[in-house]
Design an enzyme around this catalytic site. Structure first.
Site, mmCIF file in Angstrom:
data_model
loop_
_atom_site.group_PDB
_atom_site.id
_atom_site.type_symbol
_atom_site.label_atom_id
_atom_site.label_comp_id
_atom_site.label_asym_id
_atom_site.label_seq_id
_atom_site.Cartn_x
_atom_site.Cartn_y
_atom_site.Cartn_z
ATOM 1 N N HIS A 134 -15.292 -29.285 37.715
ATOM 2 C CA HIS A 134 -15.971 -29.871 36.542
ATOM 3 C C HIS A 134 -17.390 -29.350 36.406
ATOM 4 O O HIS A 134 -18.246 -30.012 35.833
ATOM 5 C CB HIS A 134 -15.952 -31.396 36.659
ATOM 6 C CG HIS A 134 -14.582 -31.962 36.676
ATOM 7 N ND1 HIS A 134 -13.835 -32.182 35.544
ATOM 8 C CD2 HIS A 134 -13.774 -32.285 37.718
ATOM 9 C CE1 HIS A 134 -12.645 -32.649 35.874
ATOM 10 N NE2 HIS A 134 -12.574 -32.715 37.192
ATOM 11 N N GLU B 2 -23.994 -36.912 53.713
ATOM 12 C CA GLU B 2 -24.858 -37.006 54.897
ATOM 13 C C GLU B 2 -25.111 -35.633 55.483
ATOM 14 O O GLU B 2 -26.241 -35.298 55.856
ATOM 15 C CB GLU B 2 -24.227 -37.947 55.931
ATOM 16 C CG GLU B 2 -25.002 -38.065 57.230
ATOM 17 C CD GLU B 2 -26.460 -38.490 57.062
ATOM 18 O OE1 GLU B 2 -26.829 -38.979 55.973
ATOM 19 O OE2 GLU B 2 -27.243 -38.304 58.006
ATOM 20 N N ARG C 25 -44.550 -40.217 61.956
ATOM 21 C CA ARG C 25 -44.742 -41.100 60.774
ATOM 22 C C ARG C 25 -45.632 -40.443 59.733
ATOM 23 O O ARG C 25 -45.776 -40.933 58.628
ATOM 24 C CB ARG C 25 -45.338 -42.435 61.206
ATOM 25 C CG ARG C 25 -44.512 -43.249 62.172
ATOM 26 C CD ARG C 25 -45.232 -44.517 62.554
ATOM 27 N NE ARG C 25 -45.477 -45.334 61.383
ATOM 28 C CZ ARG C 25 -44.587 -46.216 60.906
ATOM 29 N NH1 ARG C 25 -43.424 -46.362 61.519
ATOM 30 N NH2 ARG C 25 -44.837 -46.919 59.841
ATOM 31 N N TRP D 229 -49.947 -39.746 56.442
ATOM 32 C CA TRP D 229 -49.030 -39.123 55.493
ATOM 33 C C TRP D 229 -49.665 -39.381 54.136
ATOM 34 O O TRP D 229 -49.709 -40.511 53.677
ATOM 35 C CB TRP D 229 -47.650 -39.754 55.574
ATOM 36 C CG TRP D 229 -46.603 -39.019 54.781
ATOM 37 C CD1 TRP D 229 -45.859 -37.948 55.194
ATOM 38 C CD2 TRP D 229 -46.192 -39.282 53.439
ATOM 39 N NE1 TRP D 229 -45.006 -37.544 54.198
ATOM 40 C CE2 TRP D 229 -45.201 -38.334 53.103
ATOM 41 C CE3 TRP D 229 -46.559 -40.213 52.481
ATOM 42 C CZ2 TRP D 229 -44.576 -38.298 51.861
ATOM 43 C CZ3 TRP D 229 -45.931 -40.190 51.244
ATOM 44 C CH2 TRP D 229 -44.962 -39.229 50.948
ATOM 45 N N CYS E 67 -47.728 -43.886 57.514
ATOM 46 C CA CYS E 67 -48.776 -43.389 58.410
ATOM 47 C C CYS E 67 -48.573 -44.079 59.753
ATOM 48 O O CYS E 67 -47.765 -44.987 59.889
ATOM 49 C CB CYS E 67 -50.161 -43.745 57.886
ATOM 50 S SG CYS E 67 -50.487 -43.101 56.264
ATOM 51 N N ASN F 291 -52.214 -48.416 57.016
ATOM 52 C CA ASN F 291 -50.913 -47.833 56.687
ATOM 53 C C ASN F 291 -50.362 -48.630 55.515
ATOM 54 O O ASN F 291 -50.232 -49.848 55.595
ATOM 55 C CB ASN F 291 -49.964 -47.925 57.888
ATOM 56 C CG ASN F 291 -48.550 -47.486 57.509
ATOM 57 O OD1 ASN F 291 -48.377 -46.708 56.574
ATOM 58 N ND2 ASN F 291 -47.545 -48.014 58.183
ATOM 59 N N GLY F 292 -50.068 -47.936 54.417
ATOM 60 C CA GLY F 292 -49.516 -48.617 53.242
ATOM 61 C C GLY F 292 -50.126 -48.031 51.977
ATOM 62 O O GLY F 292 -50.718 -46.957 51.990
ATOM 63 N N LYS G 228 -28.845 -33.885 55.914
ATOM 64 C CA LYS G 228 -29.336 -33.358 57.184
ATOM 65 C C LYS G 228 -29.816 -31.923 57.016
ATOM 66 O O LYS G 228 -30.890 -31.543 57.473
ATOM 67 C CB LYS G 228 -28.232 -33.407 58.250
ATOM 68 C CG LYS G 228 -27.886 -34.763 58.754
ATOM 69 C CD LYS G 228 -28.894 -35.340 59.710
ATOM 70 C CE LYS G 228 -29.914 -36.287 59.213
ATOM 71 N NZ LYS G 228 -29.656 -37.369 58.334
ATOM 72 N N LYS H 110 -40.851 -40.622 59.000
ATOM 73 C CA LYS H 110 -39.686 -41.327 59.535
ATOM 74 C C LYS H 110 -39.392 -42.606 58.768
ATOM 75 O O LYS H 110 -38.241 -42.971 58.588
ATOM 76 C CB LYS H 110 -39.919 -41.676 61.005
ATOM 77 C CG LYS H 110 -38.742 -42.371 61.678
ATOM 78 C CD LYS H 110 -37.483 -41.512 61.668
ATOM 79 C CE LYS H 110 -36.304 -42.190 62.322
ATOM 80 N NZ LYS H 110 -35.069 -41.412 62.141
ATOM 81 N N GLU I 224 -33.034 -31.566 54.701
ATOM 82 C CA GLU I 224 -34.308 -32.174 55.126
ATOM 83 C C GLU I 224 -34.919 -31.477 56.335
ATOM 84 O O GLU I 224 -36.129 -31.579 56.549
ATOM 85 C CB GLU I 224 -34.163 -33.666 55.381
ATOM 86 C CG GLU I 224 -33.395 -34.073 56.601
ATOM 87 C CD GLU I 224 -33.427 -35.594 56.792
ATOM 88 O OE1 GLU I 224 -34.435 -36.238 56.496
ATOM 89 O OE2 GLU I 224 -32.406 -36.123 57.220
HETATM 90 C C1 AGP Z 1 -32.477 -39.529 57.004
HETATM 91 O O1 AGP Z 1 -32.336 -38.461 57.902
HETATM 92 C C2 AGP Z 1 -33.875 -39.654 56.456
HETATM 93 N N1 AGP Z 1 -34.839 -39.730 57.486
HETATM 94 C C3 AGP Z 1 -33.990 -40.772 55.441
HETATM 95 O O2 AGP Z 1 -33.031 -40.546 54.432
HETATM 96 C C4 AGP Z 1 -33.778 -42.205 55.981
HETATM 97 O O3 AGP Z 1 -32.425 -42.390 56.329
HETATM 98 C C5 AGP Z 1 -34.150 -43.187 54.885
HETATM 99 O O4 AGP Z 1 -35.524 -43.022 54.615
HETATM 100 C C6 AGP Z 1 -33.885 -44.650 55.262
HETATM 101 O O5 AGP Z 1 -34.662 -45.001 56.376
HETATM 102 P P1 AGP Z 1 -34.369 -46.423 57.076
HETATM 103 O O6 AGP Z 1 -32.964 -46.371 57.621
HETATM 104 O O7 AGP Z 1 -35.402 -46.546 58.149
HETATM 105 O O8 AGP Z 1 -34.500 -47.479 56.013
#
Ligand code: AGP
Length: 612
Positions: free
Chosen positions: A510, A487, A27, A74, A2, A100-101, A491, A607, A494
């Site tokens: 396989h 990766e 966030r 969130w 959050c 937040n938490g 991308k 994020k 997500e």
């Molecule tokens: C990547 O595009 C995502 N936002 C997510 O996988 C992110 O890399 C992951 O949550 C790790 O975040 P951090 O690097 O802040 O620890």
């Protein structure tokens, strides 16, 4: 997960708080709320939906108070609804809290408070906090600031989990109280005003001087003063840190989205991350580390631990470390590492990568590694983030604020920094001198080669327009290219919500090739000249079954026709992910835009995953 902000000063708090929330929406954006200290007491306004929704409520702009707290959510406990939005108050409406938490023992605390006559309006874990503070404050004989702080300390000692908490209480109309544990919180120091935020960009336009609270540290803010206390309420002294970022670094500028800006910032972020750390013909300068050849020779294993994209960066550099340092290197997902009782000892070196520095699983994994006797290194993009406070050593990627949920420039900067660390190790071990010098030259050329890849994105955009309606996509590669396939798949999934899977190309036969049918998109990455011919064979197998192919390569590919080939500059395969990932970042971006999605704030994501 959050975002929280706070303001205390001479100006109306409401516009400052709303502006701060808008910068923190990446966030979490399920609901938003604000509380200010008004003449008649604490006034809270909150609702389901985006921050902008608060401005549609007529009362919001009538708030006159110069002290306030605010929250963008969130959802973790309790659906996104008006009543579950923060701020939350105690039953007597004397104390307002944003949080937040996650409070892991909130059910037990709710029962305790119910047994003591408290009722709960929401389904949230957070609502136990103001009521617990009230429970203790009510039992204080004297009602003064230290009594209120004591009440907060008692309440906080009852909490299990993670929290960054901002508190208003109507007995102290000119004060704000904060405390954190595991969740991020920064305090901005102004002239006759002070600020609180989950992260720096939200308040960077107001100040460049920040205090970073450690776990279980309190701060009591008035407009002209900030006092710090530990959990036993002994006063502590903290030095402000001056942050050199400029505000434009946290703004979109001429770009439609933060993600596009951050993709195009990669030449700069890589250049900044390299900084003065490597120079041809000169020993690598990493003043953050004090390792010796003897220490490195004593190691039996290096662990690289992270989540998501950060973990993919670890996968991309594993080979450099093993090739030049000859130390077995394992890459692990933090949420797995922390629960599998890893064979970590004082002979292990554990490297933790986290852009935000606040990822709960990565921090927990780091603490476990320390407890098992390993030296720990944190790689982060946020100065003073939790992970850097916890690790024995910290090195920063200087990528600047990364706002888009989808990580791009942080990934390439992490690879560059880890490659530099591998070079530092190799020089300490005095091995492969010529190859290392060659690798240093190639790293120094990366910014210009990234600019070359970014020069023409038209073919990528055209292919995105061809496939944006598809439901599935496969990403394949071999060796270091398989980590880039992972990766690329992340991308795409997500930010476009297309089901994308990554496979080591040799795995297709396989099982996964059963999913290949006419029209399915397969993305192939080939930068390893030894393995490329084998991946070409795999791609021929999918082409014969009707697949469309999008290739990213710096190899000559004979006799095969692909639907699209994006050629990138030749470079050492050990750092080729820095270049080969860029077309995949752009492909995902253009597909998401074509689908009309919110690229910077994709659904269900935030994020920084500050809860497990
Ligand atoms: C990547 O595009 C995502 N936002 C997510 O996988 C992110 O890399 C992951 O949550 C790790 O975040 P951090 O690097 O802040 O620890």
């Amino acid at each position: 997960m959050c975002g929280i902000v706070g303001y205390i000063g001479k100006k109306k708090a409401e516009p400052i708080l709303i502006n701060g929330l808008l910068r923190l929406e990446y966030r979490g954006y399920d609901s938003a709320g604000i509380a200010t200290m008004e003449a008649e007491g604490i006034k809270t306004i909150k609702n389901k939906g985006r921050v902008a929704g608060l401005l549609e409520i007529p009362e919001t702009q009538k708030l006159e108070g110069t002290v306030g707290i605010a929250h963008t959510r969130w959802a973790t406990h309790g659906k996104p609804t008006d009543i579950n939005s923060h701020p939350h108050m105690d039953n007597q409406k004397t104390t307002a809290v944003v949080h937040n938490g996650i409070i892991e023992n909130y059910v037990e605390l709710k029962k305790f408070l119910n047994d003591n006559g408290y009722e709960f309006l929401s389904q949230t874990d957070t609502e136990v906090i103001p009521n617990l503070i009230h429970y203790y404050y009510e039992r204080e004989v004297e009602k003064n600031e230290m009594a209120f702080l004591r009440s907060m300390a008692k309440a906080v000692k009852d909490l299990k989990g993670s929290f960054a908490i901002e508190v208003l209480n109507e007995d102290f109309k000119d004060k704000m109280f904060v405390i954190r544990k595991d969740s991020p919180l920064v305090i901005g120091k102004g002239e006759g005003e002070n600020y609180i935020s989950s992260d720096i960009p939200a308040i960077l336009s107001f100040t460049k001087d920040f205090y970073l609270l450690d776990d279980y540290e309190f701060a009591v803010l008035s407009k002209d003063n900030i006092e710090f206390y530990d959990l036993e309420l002994s006063k502590i002294f903290k030095q402000p840190k001056n942050i050199t970022w400029d505000m434009s670094a946290a703004e979109k500028g001429d770009y439609a989205d933060f993600m596009l800006k951050e993709i195009f910032e990669q030449p700069k972020s890589i250049r900044e991350t390299i900084g003065a750390r490597i120079t041809k013909g000169v020993k690598t300068n990493l003043e953050e580390l004090d390792f010796t050849k003897e220490y490195l020779n004593s190691l039996d294993r290096i662990y690289i631990v992270a989540c998501g994209t950060a973990m993919h960066a670890g996968l991309a550099v594993r080979k450099i470390i093993e090739k030049y340092c000859r130390i077995q290197t394992e890459v692990d997902i933090a949420s797995e590492f922390r629960y599998r009782n890893p064979l970590v000892t004082e002979k292990s070196l554990c490297i933790f990568i986290s852009q935000s520095g606040e990822t709960a699983d990565t921090i927990a994994a780091l603490k476990l590694a320390k407890a098992k006797g390993a030296k720990t290194i944190a790689i982060s993009n946020v100065i003073g983030s939790s992970i850097t406070n916890e690790a024995d050593y910290s090195l920063y990627t200087h990528a600047g604020p990364e706002i888009a949920v989808a990580s791009t420039k942080a990934y390439t900067s992490q690879i560059v920094l880890l490659a530099i660390i591998a070079i530092y190790f190799a020089e300490l071990l005095d091995v492969a001198h010529d190859e290392i010098e060659e690798l240093k030259s190639e790293i120094l050329e990366l910014p210009s080669k990234v600019e070359e890849v970014l020069r023409d994105t038209s073919k990528i955009k055209a292919f995105a327009n061809r496939i944006f309606t598809e439901k599935n996509a496969f990403f394949i590669g071999r060796g270091i290219d398989s980590s880039v396939a992972m990766e690329g798949a992340l991308k795409l999934k997500e930010i476009s919500y297309i089901h994308s899977e990554a496979y080591a190309a040799g795995e297709l036969k396989h099982g996964p090739i059963a999913l290949i049918e006419n029209g399915v998109t397969v993305v192939g990455i080939m930068t390893d000249e030894d393995l490329a011919p084998k991946t070409v064979s795999n791609l021929q197998e999918v082409i014969t079954r009707g697949a469309k192919t999008f290739i990213v390569t710096n190899q000559e590919l004979e006799h095969v026709t692909f639907d699209e080939v994006i050629r990138i500059p030749r470079i050492s395969k050990y750092i080729s992910p820095v270049l080969s990932v860029i077309p995949l970042q752009l492909l995902a971006y253009y597909i998401s835009k074509e689908k009309g999605l919110d690229v910077d704030k994709p659904r269900n994501l935030a994020k920084s995953v500050t809860v497990e």
